[in-house]
Write a protein that holds these residues in place. Structure first.
Motif, PDB file in Angstrom:
ATOM      1  N   ALA A  44       0.818  -1.063   0.040  1.00  0.00           N
ATOM      2  CA  ALA A  44      -0.003  -0.087   0.232  1.00  0.00           C
ATOM      3  C   ALA A  44       0.950   1.306  -0.124  1.00  0.00           C
ATOM      4  O   ALA A  44       0.654   2.059  -0.848  1.00  0.00           O
ATOM      5  N   GLU A  45       1.779   1.383   0.872  1.00  0.00           N
ATOM      6  CA  GLU A  45       2.612   2.521   0.875  1.00  0.00           C
ATOM      7  C   GLU A  45       3.475   2.626  -0.313  1.00  0.00           C
ATOM      8  O   GLU A  45       3.758   3.673  -0.743  1.00  0.00           O
ATOM      9  N   ALA A  46       3.985   1.442  -1.033  1.00  0.00           N
ATOM     10  CA  ALA A  46       4.823   1.626  -2.209  1.00  0.00           C
ATOM     11  C   ALA A  46       3.926   2.504  -3.264  1.00  0.00           C
ATOM     12  O   ALA A  46       4.442   3.161  -3.951  1.00  0.00           O
ATOM     13  N   ALA A  52       2.072   9.529  -5.409  1.00  0.00           N
ATOM     14  CA  ALA A  52       2.192  10.816  -5.174  1.00  0.00           C
ATOM     15  C   ALA A  52       3.411  11.567  -5.555  1.00  0.00           C
ATOM     16  O   ALA A  52       3.345  12.815  -5.807  1.00  0.00           O
ATOM     17  N   ASP A  53       4.514  10.772  -6.040  1.00  0.00           N
ATOM     18  CA  ASP A  53       5.830  11.334  -6.523  1.00  0.00           C
ATOM     19  C   ASP A  53       5.208  11.588  -7.976  1.00  0.00           C
ATOM     20  O   ASP A  53       5.733  12.801  -8.615  1.00  0.00           O
ATOM     21  N   PHE A 235      -3.859   3.929 -10.914  1.00  0.00           N
ATOM     22  CA  PHE A 235      -4.078   4.644  -9.917  1.00  0.00           C
ATOM     23  C   PHE A 235      -3.775   6.182 -10.186  1.00  0.00           C
ATOM     24  O   PHE A 235      -4.453   7.148  -9.631  1.00  0.00           O
ATOM     25  N   VAL A 236      -2.806   6.394 -11.049  1.00  0.00           N
ATOM     26  CA  VAL A 236      -2.784   7.978 -11.377  1.00  0.00           C
ATOM     27  C   VAL A 236      -3.854   8.302 -11.991  1.00  0.00           C
ATOM     28  O   VAL A 236      -4.466   9.417 -11.766  1.00  0.00           O
ATOM     29  N   GLN A 237      -4.806   7.671 -13.125  1.00  0.00           N
ATOM     30  CA  GLN A 237      -5.623   7.979 -13.711  1.00  0.00           C
ATOM     31  C   GLN A 237      -7.086   8.337 -12.614  1.00  0.00           C
ATOM     32  O   GLN A 237      -7.717   9.133 -13.000  1.00  0.00           O
ATOM     33  N   LEU A 238      -7.167   7.446 -11.673  1.00  0.00           N
ATOM     34  CA  LEU A 238      -8.204   7.660 -10.524  1.00  0.00           C
ATOM     35  C   LEU A 238      -8.076   8.809  -9.812  1.00  0.00           C
ATOM     36  O   LEU A 238      -8.955   9.819  -9.568  1.00  0.00           O
ATOM     37  N   CYS A 239      -6.683   9.260  -9.480  1.00  0.00           N
ATOM     38  CA  CYS A 239      -6.341  10.408  -8.752  1.00  0.00           C
ATOM     39  C   CYS A 239      -6.696  11.817  -9.579  1.00  0.00           C
ATOM     40  O   CYS A 239      -7.344  12.559  -9.281  1.00  0.00           O
ATOM     41  N   GLU A 240      -6.423  11.505 -10.879  1.00  0.00           N
ATOM     42  CA  GLU A 240      -6.810  12.702 -11.886  1.00  0.00           C
ATOM     43  C   GLU A 240      -8.137  12.933 -11.923  1.00  0.00           C
ATOM     44  O   GLU A 240      -8.855  14.167 -11.903  1.00  0.00           O
ATOM     45  N   TRP A 241      -8.847  11.884 -12.097  1.00  0.00           N
ATOM     46  CA  TRP A 241     -10.242  12.096 -12.181  1.00  0.00           C
ATOM     47  C   TRP A 241     -11.032  12.451 -11.034  1.00  0.00           C
ATOM     48  O   TRP A 241     -11.921  13.366 -11.169  1.00  0.00           O
ATOM     49  N   LEU A 242     -10.656  11.919  -9.877  1.00  0.00           N
ATOM     50  CA  LEU A 242     -11.280  12.398  -8.628  1.00  0.00           C
ATOM     51  C   LEU A 242     -11.109  13.973  -8.374  1.00  0.00           C
ATOM     52  O   LEU A 242     -11.862  14.635  -8.001  1.00  0.00           O
TER      53      LEU A 242
END
Length: 256
Positions: A44-46, A52-53, A235-242
Protein backbone atom coordinates in the motif's frame (compact mmCIF):
# COMPACT_ATOMS: atom_id res chain seq x y z
CA UNK A 1 4.59 14.77 -1.66
CA UNK A 2 4.96 12.80 1.57
CA UNK A 3 3.40 14.67 4.50
CA UNK A 4 5.81 13.28 7.05
CA UNK A 5 8.83 14.72 5.25
CA UNK A 6 7.54 18.30 5.15
CA UNK A 7 7.82 21.15 7.66
CA UNK A 8 4.45 22.69 8.42
CA UNK A 9 5.04 26.08 6.74
CA UNK A 10 5.89 24.25 3.50
CA UNK A 11 2.50 22.51 3.44
CA UNK A 12 0.50 25.74 3.31
CA UNK A 13 0.61 26.06 -0.45
CA UNK A 14 -0.58 22.47 -0.95
CA UNK A 15 -3.60 22.90 1.28
CA UNK A 16 -4.43 26.20 -0.40
CA UNK A 17 -4.41 24.74 -3.90
CA UNK A 18 -5.23 21.02 -3.60
CA UNK A 19 -8.04 19.05 -1.97
CA UNK A 20 -6.94 15.41 -2.42
CA UNK A 21 -4.98 13.17 -0.04
CA UNK A 22 -3.79 9.56 -0.38
CA UNK A 23 -3.95 7.43 2.78
CA UNK A 24 -2.12 4.08 2.53
CA UNK A 25 -3.50 1.25 4.66
CA UNK A 26 -2.73 -2.42 5.04
CA UNK A 27 -2.15 -4.92 7.79
CA UNK A 28 0.51 -6.61 9.86
CA UNK A 29 -0.47 -10.25 9.59
CA UNK A 30 0.77 -13.65 8.50
CA UNK A 31 1.38 -14.14 4.80
CA UNK A 32 2.57 -17.71 4.89
CA UNK A 33 6.04 -19.10 5.53
CA UNK A 34 7.64 -17.08 2.74
CA UNK A 35 6.42 -13.47 3.04
CA UNK A 36 6.82 -10.83 5.76
CA UNK A 37 3.94 -9.87 8.01
CA UNK A 38 4.31 -6.34 6.64
CA UNK A 39 3.33 -7.48 3.12
CA UNK A 40 0.06 -5.57 2.83
CA UNK A 41 1.20 -2.26 4.26
CA UNK A 42 4.47 -2.36 2.30
CA UNK A 43 2.48 -2.73 -0.92
CA UNK A 44 0.00 0.00 0.00
CA UNK A 45 2.73 2.47 0.92
CA UNK A 46 4.70 1.71 -2.24
CA UNK A 47 1.73 2.56 -4.43
CA UNK A 48 0.82 5.67 -2.46
CA UNK A 49 4.38 7.01 -2.53
CA UNK A 50 4.87 6.20 -6.21
CA UNK A 51 1.68 7.93 -7.29
CA UNK A 52 2.24 10.86 -4.93
CA UNK A 53 5.64 11.33 -6.58
CA UNK A 54 4.16 11.10 -10.07
CA UNK A 55 1.20 13.42 -9.46
CA UNK A 56 2.26 15.74 -6.66
CA UNK A 57 -0.71 14.76 -4.50
CA UNK A 58 -0.27 14.39 -0.76
CA UNK A 59 0.56 11.02 0.77
CA UNK A 60 -0.02 10.58 4.51
CA UNK A 61 1.79 8.18 6.84
CA UNK A 62 0.69 4.56 6.53
CA UNK A 63 -1.85 2.80 8.75
CA UNK A 64 -0.02 -0.48 9.31
CA UNK A 65 -2.46 -2.48 11.46
CA UNK A 66 -5.94 -3.27 10.20
CA UNK A 67 -8.85 -5.69 10.63
CA UNK A 68 -6.94 -8.98 10.75
CA UNK A 69 -8.49 -10.96 13.56
CA UNK A 70 -9.23 -13.78 11.11
CA UNK A 71 -5.46 -14.46 10.98
CA UNK A 72 -4.99 -14.45 14.75
CA UNK A 73 -4.01 -18.14 15.02
CA UNK A 74 -0.70 -17.41 13.29
CA UNK A 75 2.29 -16.04 15.24
CA UNK A 76 2.76 -12.28 15.17
CA UNK A 77 -0.48 -11.25 13.51
CA UNK A 78 -1.67 -7.89 14.84
CA UNK A 79 -5.19 -6.56 14.59
CA UNK A 80 -7.68 -4.07 15.95
CA UNK A 81 -11.39 -4.67 16.35
CA UNK A 82 -13.52 -3.41 13.43
CA UNK A 83 -15.25 -0.57 15.36
CA UNK A 84 -11.87 0.70 16.58
CA UNK A 85 -10.46 0.61 13.05
CA UNK A 86 -13.46 2.47 11.64
CA UNK A 87 -13.33 5.11 14.37
CA UNK A 88 -9.59 5.64 13.86
CA UNK A 89 -9.80 5.95 10.06
CA UNK A 90 -12.78 8.28 10.29
CA UNK A 91 -11.06 10.47 12.88
CA UNK A 92 -7.89 10.63 10.77
CA UNK A 93 -9.91 11.58 7.69
CA UNK A 94 -11.81 14.29 9.55
CA UNK A 95 -8.42 15.59 10.69
CA UNK A 96 -7.40 15.96 7.03
CA UNK A 97 -10.58 17.89 6.28
CA UNK A 98 -9.63 20.43 8.95
CA UNK A 99 -6.72 21.36 6.67
CA UNK A 100 -8.93 21.72 3.61
CA UNK A 101 -8.91 18.19 2.16
CA UNK A 102 -12.34 17.16 0.92
CA UNK A 103 -11.53 13.99 -1.04
CA UNK A 104 -9.46 11.01 0.08
CA UNK A 105 -8.32 7.78 -1.52
CA UNK A 106 -7.68 4.93 0.90
CA UNK A 107 -4.81 3.09 -0.79
CA UNK A 108 -5.69 -0.27 0.64
CA UNK A 109 -3.87 -3.60 0.23
CA UNK A 110 -5.80 -5.74 2.73
CA UNK A 111 -9.15 -7.30 1.90
CA UNK A 112 -10.25 -7.36 5.53
CA UNK A 113 -10.29 -3.56 5.60
CA UNK A 114 -12.62 -3.13 2.62
CA UNK A 115 -16.12 -3.17 4.16
CA UNK A 116 -14.99 -0.93 7.01
CA UNK A 117 -13.43 1.64 4.70
CA UNK A 118 -16.61 1.64 2.64
CA UNK A 119 -18.67 2.27 5.78
CA UNK A 120 -16.44 5.15 6.84
CA UNK A 121 -16.57 6.65 3.37
CA UNK A 122 -20.35 6.42 3.28
CA UNK A 123 -20.66 8.24 6.62
CA UNK A 124 -18.32 11.03 5.56
CA UNK A 125 -20.21 11.47 2.30
CA UNK A 126 -23.60 11.42 3.99
CA UNK A 127 -22.74 14.35 6.25
CA UNK A 128 -20.99 16.07 3.30
CA UNK A 129 -17.64 16.21 5.07
CA UNK A 130 -15.56 14.46 2.42
CA UNK A 131 -15.68 12.01 -0.45
CA UNK A 132 -13.48 9.07 0.56
CA UNK A 133 -13.09 5.94 -1.58
CA UNK A 134 -11.10 2.73 -1.30
CA UNK A 135 -8.67 1.48 -3.98
CA UNK A 136 -7.02 -1.95 -4.20
CA UNK A 137 -4.22 -2.47 -6.67
CA UNK A 138 -5.16 -5.96 -7.86
CA UNK A 139 -8.77 -4.98 -8.49
CA UNK A 140 -7.58 -2.27 -10.87
CA UNK A 141 -5.84 -4.79 -13.16
CA UNK A 142 -7.79 -8.10 -12.89
CA UNK A 143 -7.08 -9.19 -16.47
CA UNK A 144 -3.33 -8.84 -16.03
CA UNK A 145 -3.42 -10.76 -12.74
CA UNK A 146 -5.33 -13.59 -14.43
CA UNK A 147 -2.96 -13.58 -17.40
CA UNK A 148 0.17 -13.81 -15.26
CA UNK A 149 -0.93 -16.47 -12.76
CA UNK A 150 -2.89 -19.68 -13.15
CA UNK A 151 -3.54 -19.89 -9.39
CA UNK A 152 -3.32 -16.35 -8.06
CA UNK A 153 -4.30 -16.90 -4.47
CA UNK A 154 -5.75 -14.66 -3.17
CA UNK A 155 -3.96 -14.47 0.21
CA UNK A 156 -0.18 -14.84 0.17
CA UNK A 157 -0.36 -16.16 -3.35
CA UNK A 158 1.87 -15.47 -6.34
CA UNK A 159 0.56 -11.95 -7.00
CA UNK A 160 1.53 -10.72 -3.51
CA UNK A 161 4.71 -12.80 -3.63
CA UNK A 162 5.73 -11.26 -6.96
CA UNK A 163 4.95 -7.78 -5.66
CA UNK A 164 7.19 -8.17 -2.60
CA UNK A 165 9.89 -9.84 -4.71
CA UNK A 166 9.90 -6.66 -6.77
CA UNK A 167 9.53 -4.12 -3.96
CA UNK A 168 11.45 -5.70 -1.05
CA UNK A 169 13.21 -8.80 -2.39
CA UNK A 170 15.34 -9.27 0.71
CA UNK A 171 12.20 -9.95 2.78
CA UNK A 172 11.05 -12.91 0.66
CA UNK A 173 12.10 -16.44 1.65
CA UNK A 174 12.50 -17.76 -1.90
CA UNK A 175 13.68 -21.11 -0.53
CA UNK A 176 10.21 -21.60 1.00
CA UNK A 177 8.06 -21.01 -2.08
CA UNK A 178 7.56 -24.72 -2.75
CA UNK A 179 6.73 -25.27 0.91
CA UNK A 180 4.16 -22.47 0.76
CA UNK A 181 2.55 -24.01 -2.30
CA UNK A 182 2.64 -27.62 -1.10
CA UNK A 183 1.38 -27.01 2.45
CA UNK A 184 -1.28 -24.46 1.47
CA UNK A 185 -4.28 -24.84 -0.82
CA UNK A 186 -4.37 -23.94 -4.51
CA UNK A 187 -7.53 -21.81 -4.54
CA UNK A 188 -10.71 -20.85 -2.70
CA UNK A 189 -12.69 -23.78 -4.13
CA UNK A 190 -10.11 -26.28 -2.91
CA UNK A 191 -10.42 -24.88 0.61
CA UNK A 192 -14.03 -26.16 0.66
CA UNK A 193 -15.12 -23.33 2.92
CA UNK A 194 -18.38 -22.81 1.05
CA UNK A 195 -20.99 -25.49 1.54
CA UNK A 196 -24.42 -25.42 -0.11
CA UNK A 197 -24.11 -21.68 -0.64
CA UNK A 198 -22.98 -20.86 2.91
CA UNK A 199 -19.58 -19.50 3.95
CA UNK A 200 -18.80 -21.92 6.76
CA UNK A 201 -15.36 -20.47 7.58
CA UNK A 202 -14.45 -17.51 9.74
CA UNK A 203 -10.67 -17.67 10.01
CA UNK A 204 -7.85 -18.24 7.53
CA UNK A 205 -6.84 -21.28 9.56
CA UNK A 206 -10.22 -22.85 8.77
CA UNK A 207 -9.22 -22.97 5.10
CA UNK A 208 -5.46 -23.35 4.93
CA UNK A 209 -2.94 -24.89 7.32
CA UNK A 210 -0.10 -22.52 6.46
CA UNK A 211 -2.28 -19.43 5.95
CA UNK A 212 -1.97 -19.01 2.17
CA UNK A 213 -3.47 -20.03 -1.15
CA UNK A 214 -2.16 -20.30 -4.71
CA UNK A 215 1.05 -21.36 -6.40
CA UNK A 216 3.78 -19.16 -4.97
CA UNK A 217 6.43 -20.71 -7.24
CA UNK A 218 4.80 -18.92 -10.18
CA UNK A 219 5.94 -15.53 -8.82
CA UNK A 220 8.90 -13.57 -10.19
CA UNK A 221 10.21 -10.03 -9.61
CA UNK A 222 9.54 -9.26 -13.29
CA UNK A 223 5.87 -10.16 -12.85
CA UNK A 224 5.82 -7.95 -9.78
CA UNK A 225 7.21 -5.08 -11.83
CA UNK A 226 4.51 -5.54 -14.47
CA UNK A 227 1.81 -5.54 -11.81
CA UNK A 228 3.19 -2.50 -10.03
CA UNK A 229 3.58 -0.40 -13.16
CA UNK A 230 0.16 -1.30 -14.57
CA UNK A 231 -1.69 -0.70 -11.30
CA UNK A 232 0.20 2.56 -10.71
CA UNK A 233 -1.01 3.81 -14.08
CA UNK A 234 -4.58 3.00 -13.09
CA UNK A 235 -4.14 4.73 -9.76
CA UNK A 236 -2.79 7.89 -11.39
CA UNK A 237 -5.88 8.03 -13.60
CA UNK A 238 -8.14 7.61 -10.57
CA UNK A 239 -6.39 10.49 -8.77
CA UNK A 240 -6.70 12.80 -11.77
CA UNK A 241 -10.37 11.90 -12.23
CA UNK A 242 -11.22 12.48 -8.57
CA UNK A 243 -9.30 15.76 -8.34
CA UNK A 244 -11.18 17.09 -11.37
CA UNK A 245 -14.68 16.45 -10.00
CA UNK A 246 -16.69 19.37 -8.58
CA UNK A 247 -17.22 18.49 -4.92
CA UNK A 248 -20.99 18.95 -5.15
CA UNK A 249 -21.13 16.25 -7.83
CA UNK A 250 -19.58 13.76 -5.39
CA UNK A 251 -22.27 14.26 -2.72
CA UNK A 252 -25.41 12.12 -2.32
CA UNK A 253 -28.16 12.75 -4.83
CA UNK A 254 -31.34 14.51 -3.72
CA UNK A 255 -34.40 12.48 -2.81
CA UNK A 256 -36.47 11.59 -5.87
Amino acid sequence: MYLGDEAWPDLETYFETESLALVPLGSTEQHGPHLPEATDHLIAEAFAREVADRTGYLCTPTITVGVSGHHRQFHGTMWVEPPVFRQYVESLTRNLTSHGIDRVIYVNAHGGNVPHLREVGARLRLDETAFAIEWMWDESIPELVDDLFEQNGPHGGPKETAMIQYLESELVHDDRLEEARDTGVPDVDAAEGIKYGSRTFYDAADNTENGVLGDQTDATPEKGRQLFEAASDQFVQLCEWLAAQPFEDLLPKDHV
